[in-house]
Design a protein around this motif. Structure first.
Motif, PDB file in Angstrom:
ATOM      1  N   LEU A   3       0.892  -1.123   0.036  1.00 42.93           N
ATOM      2  CA  LEU A   3      -0.071  -0.040  -0.098  1.00 42.93           C
ATOM      3  C   LEU A   3       0.950   1.203   0.037  1.00 42.93           C
ATOM      4  O   LEU A   3       1.757   1.281   0.788  1.00 42.93           O
ATOM      5  N   ILE A   4       0.879   1.973  -0.976  1.00 46.79           N
ATOM      6  CA  ILE A   4       1.447   3.283  -1.013  1.00 46.79           C
ATOM      7  C   ILE A   4       0.900   4.642  -0.561  1.00 46.79           C
ATOM      8  O   ILE A   4      -0.101   4.814  -0.899  1.00 46.79           O
ATOM      9  N   TYR A   5       1.593   5.271   0.477  1.00 50.19           N
ATOM     10  CA  TYR A   5       0.993   6.353   0.863  1.00 50.19           C
ATOM     11  C   TYR A   5       1.990   7.483   0.529  1.00 50.19           C
ATOM     12  O   TYR A   5       3.344   7.525   0.739  1.00 50.19           O
ATOM     13  N   ASN A   6       1.341   8.599   0.077  1.00 47.97           N
ATOM     14  CA  ASN A   6       1.974   9.925  -0.338  1.00 47.97           C
ATOM     15  C   ASN A   6       1.445  11.204  -0.062  1.00 47.97           C
ATOM     16  O   ASN A   6       0.301  11.116   0.111  1.00 47.97           O
ATOM     17  N   ASP A   7       2.415  12.314  -0.090  1.00 48.93           N
ATOM     18  CA  ASP A   7       1.390  13.370   0.228  1.00 48.93           C
ATOM     19  C   ASP A   7       0.889  13.940  -1.121  1.00 48.93           C
ATOM     20  O   ASP A   7       1.898  14.379  -1.892  1.00 48.93           O
ATOM     21  N   GLU A   8      -0.306  13.974  -1.142  1.00 50.09           N
ATOM     22  CA  GLU A   8      -1.095  14.373  -2.505  1.00 50.09           C
ATOM     23  C   GLU A   8      -0.771  15.752  -2.838  1.00 50.09           C
ATOM     24  O   GLU A   8      -0.440  15.924  -3.874  1.00 50.09           O
ATOM     25  N   ALA A   9      -0.603  16.618  -1.911  1.00 51.55           N
ATOM     26  CA  ALA A   9      -0.288  18.103  -2.290  1.00 51.55           C
ATOM     27  C   ALA A   9       0.997  18.118  -2.713  1.00 51.55           C
ATOM     28  O   ALA A   9       1.236  18.612  -3.883  1.00 51.55           O
ATOM     29  N   ALA A  10       2.199  17.368  -2.186  1.00 50.15           N
ATOM     30  CA  ALA A  10       3.571  17.470  -2.962  1.00 50.15           C
ATOM     31  C   ALA A  10       3.486  17.037  -4.316  1.00 50.15           C
ATOM     32  O   ALA A  10       4.185  17.362  -5.170  1.00 50.15           O
ATOM     33  N   THR A  11       2.803  15.765  -4.583  1.00 48.65           N
ATOM     34  CA  THR A  11       2.557  15.032  -5.895  1.00 48.65           C
ATOM     35  C   THR A  11       2.003  16.317  -6.833  1.00 48.65           C
ATOM     36  O   THR A  11       2.507  16.291  -8.018  1.00 48.65           O
ATOM     37  N   ALA A  12       0.910  16.930  -6.242  1.00 42.96           N
ATOM     38  CA  ALA A  12       0.150  17.680  -7.406  1.00 42.96           C
ATOM     39  C   ALA A  12       1.043  18.899  -7.562  1.00 42.96           C
ATOM     40  O   ALA A  12       0.773  19.408  -8.612  1.00 42.96           O
ATOM     41  N   ASN A  13       1.939  19.467  -6.661  1.00 37.00           N
ATOM     42  CA  ASN A  13       2.719  20.682  -6.977  1.00 37.00           C
ATOM     43  C   ASN A  13       3.918  20.296  -7.447  1.00 37.00           C
ATOM     44  O   ASN A  13       4.821  21.083  -7.683  1.00 37.00           O
ATOM     45  N   GLN A  21      10.072  12.147 -13.702  1.00 35.09           N
ATOM     46  CA  GLN A  21      10.999  11.279 -12.952  1.00 35.09           C
ATOM     47  C   GLN A  21      10.440  10.233 -12.298  1.00 35.09           C
ATOM     48  O   GLN A  21      10.823   8.946 -12.195  1.00 35.09           O
ATOM     49  N   ILE A  22       9.230  10.554 -11.417  1.00 34.74           N
ATOM     50  CA  ILE A  22       8.625   9.748 -10.840  1.00 34.74           C
ATOM     51  C   ILE A  22       7.850   8.527 -11.600  1.00 34.74           C
ATOM     52  O   ILE A  22       7.899   7.496 -11.240  1.00 34.74           O
ATOM     53  N   LEU A  23       7.246   8.952 -12.566  1.00 40.11           N
ATOM     54  CA  LEU A  23       6.502   7.975 -13.391  1.00 40.11           C
ATOM     55  C   LEU A  23       7.500   7.203 -13.914  1.00 40.11           C
ATOM     56  O   LEU A  23       7.250   5.949 -14.027  1.00 40.11           O
ATOM     57  N   ALA A  24       8.858   7.678 -14.641  1.00 45.59           N
ATOM     58  CA  ALA A  24       9.688   6.606 -15.012  1.00 45.59           C
ATOM     59  C   ALA A  24      10.329   5.719 -13.832  1.00 45.59           C
ATOM     60  O   ALA A  24      10.244   4.468 -14.186  1.00 45.59           O
ATOM     61  N   CYS A  96      10.322   0.272  -4.000  1.00 38.23           N
ATOM     62  CA  CYS A  96       9.264   0.727  -4.406  1.00 38.23           C
ATOM     63  C   CYS A  96       9.616   2.396  -4.203  1.00 38.23           C
ATOM     64  O   CYS A  96      10.054   2.891  -3.322  1.00 38.23           O
ATOM     65  N   PRO A  97       9.570   3.270  -5.517  1.00 40.61           N
ATOM     66  CA  PRO A  97       9.865   4.592  -5.377  1.00 40.61           C
ATOM     67  C   PRO A  97       9.126   5.490  -4.129  1.00 40.61           C
ATOM     68  O   PRO A  97       9.686   6.396  -3.689  1.00 40.61           O
ATOM     69  N   ALA A  98       7.880   4.972  -3.690  1.00 36.75           N
ATOM     70  CA  ALA A  98       7.284   5.813  -2.586  1.00 36.75           C
ATOM     71  C   ALA A  98       7.922   5.538  -1.350  1.00 36.75           C
ATOM     72  O   ALA A  98       7.716   6.433  -0.370  1.00 36.75           O
ATOM     73  N   ALA A  99       8.777   4.556  -1.150  1.00 33.60           N
ATOM     74  CA  ALA A  99       9.559   4.255   0.050  1.00 33.60           C
ATOM     75  C   ALA A  99      10.449   5.410   0.238  1.00 33.60           C
ATOM     76  O   ALA A  99      10.717   5.793   1.392  1.00 33.60           O
ATOM     77  N   SER A 100      10.881   6.087  -0.717  1.00 35.87           N
ATOM     78  CA  SER A 100      11.834   7.329  -0.493  1.00 35.87           C
ATOM     79  C   SER A 100      11.285   8.757  -0.415  1.00 35.87           C
ATOM     80  O   SER A 100      11.857   9.632   0.131  1.00 35.87           O
ATOM     81  N   THR A 101       9.830   8.704  -0.414  1.00 37.68           N
ATOM     82  CA  THR A 101       9.298  10.090  -0.445  1.00 37.68           C
ATOM     83  C   THR A 101       8.027   9.807   0.566  1.00 37.68           C
ATOM     84  O   THR A 101       7.409  10.734   1.089  1.00 37.68           O
ATOM     85  N   GLY A 102       7.646   8.706   0.736  1.00 36.40           N
ATOM     86  CA  GLY A 102       6.251   8.526   1.674  1.00 36.40           C
ATOM     87  C   GLY A 102       6.514   7.173   2.333  1.00 36.40           C
ATOM     88  O   GLY A 102       7.519   6.837   3.075  1.00 36.40           O
ATOM     89  N   THR A 103       5.313   6.427   2.299  1.00 33.02           N
ATOM     90  CA  THR A 103       5.550   5.090   3.089  1.00 33.02           C
ATOM     91  C   THR A 103       4.962   3.906   2.318  1.00 33.02           C
ATOM     92  O   THR A 103       3.843   4.169   1.455  1.00 33.02           O
ATOM     93  N   VAL A 104       5.349   2.969   2.253  1.00 27.05           N
ATOM     94  CA  VAL A 104       4.829   1.731   1.544  1.00 27.05           C
ATOM     95  C   VAL A 104       4.633   0.507   2.784  1.00 27.05           C
ATOM     96  O   VAL A 104       5.557   0.108   3.193  1.00 27.05           O
ATOM     97  N   GLU A 105       3.133   0.226   3.080  1.00 24.54           N
ATOM     98  CA  GLU A 105       2.908  -0.542   3.891  1.00 24.54           C
ATOM     99  C   GLU A 105       2.730  -1.935   3.343  1.00 24.54           C
ATOM    100  O   GLU A 105       2.388  -2.033   2.186  1.00 24.54           O
ATOM    101  N   VAL A 106       3.334  -2.966   3.926  1.00 27.19           N
ATOM    102  CA  VAL A 106       3.271  -4.217   3.489  1.00 27.19           C
ATOM    103  C   VAL A 106       2.090  -5.186   4.462  1.00 27.19           C
ATOM    104  O   VAL A 106       2.177  -5.051   5.574  1.00 27.19           O
ATOM    105  N   ARG A 107       1.111  -5.365   3.670  1.00 29.29           N
ATOM    106  CA  ARG A 107      -0.012  -6.245   4.303  1.00 29.29           C
ATOM    107  C   ARG A 107       0.012  -7.487   3.777  1.00 29.29           C
ATOM    108  O   ARG A 107      -0.595  -7.568   2.563  1.00 29.29           O
ATOM    109  N   PRO A 108       0.008  -8.691   4.416  1.00 29.06           N
ATOM    110  CA  PRO A 108      -0.399 -10.009   3.812  1.00 29.06           C
ATOM    111  C   PRO A 108      -1.846 -10.287   3.553  1.00 29.06           C
ATOM    112  O   PRO A 108      -2.622  -9.505   4.467  1.00 29.06           O
TER     113      PRO A 108
END
Length: 119
Positions: A3-13, A21-24, A96-108
């Motif tokens: 599960l990928i968690y990011n700051d929506e405002a930062a992504t939008a801006n 770069q992020i999409l790549a 995962c790229p999100a691990a460097s800017t947000g959080t990646v939650e691992v859930r079985p």
């Protein structure tokens, strides 16, 4: 499930260059998952303003449009992967790229066959 968690405002801006770069990075990560055979599914989610939270209380359906909680990070997407064990899944989450800017939650995934066999 990753599960990928990011700051929506930062992504939008983010600048166009940063967004590319992020999409790549996500494209390369997704390709690595697919090449390894770990990838089962994955997708990006629309911002929280496009969603709704639904709850039942006293037999009535309550719907709250938009974001429910004011948090620093929002659920932005997911990858469903097949991993040999939890440690392998955590290693994929760390890549995962999100691990460097947000959080990646691992859930079985708790498959119902597992639940029923515990009863």
């Amino acid at each position: 499930m990753l599960l990928i968690y990011n700051d929506e405002a930062a992504t939008a801006n983010a600048s166009r260059e940063r967004t590319e770069q992020i999409l790549a990075a996500y494209g390369a990560y997704t390709e690595a998952l697919k090449t390894s055979g770990a990838w089962l599914a994955g997708d990006r989610l629309r911002p929280t303003q496009a969603g709704a939270s639904v709850r039942m209380a006293d037999g009535k359906t309550n719907v709250l449009d938009g974001p429910y909680a004011d948090t620093k990070e929002q659920l932005a997407g997911f990858y469903m992967i097949e991993a040999m064990d939890f440690d392998t899944a955590k290693k994929w989450a760390g890549r995962c790229p999100a691990a460097s800017t947000g959080t990646v939650e691992v859930r079985p995934i708790w498959e119902m066959t597992d639940y029923l066999s515990e009863k």
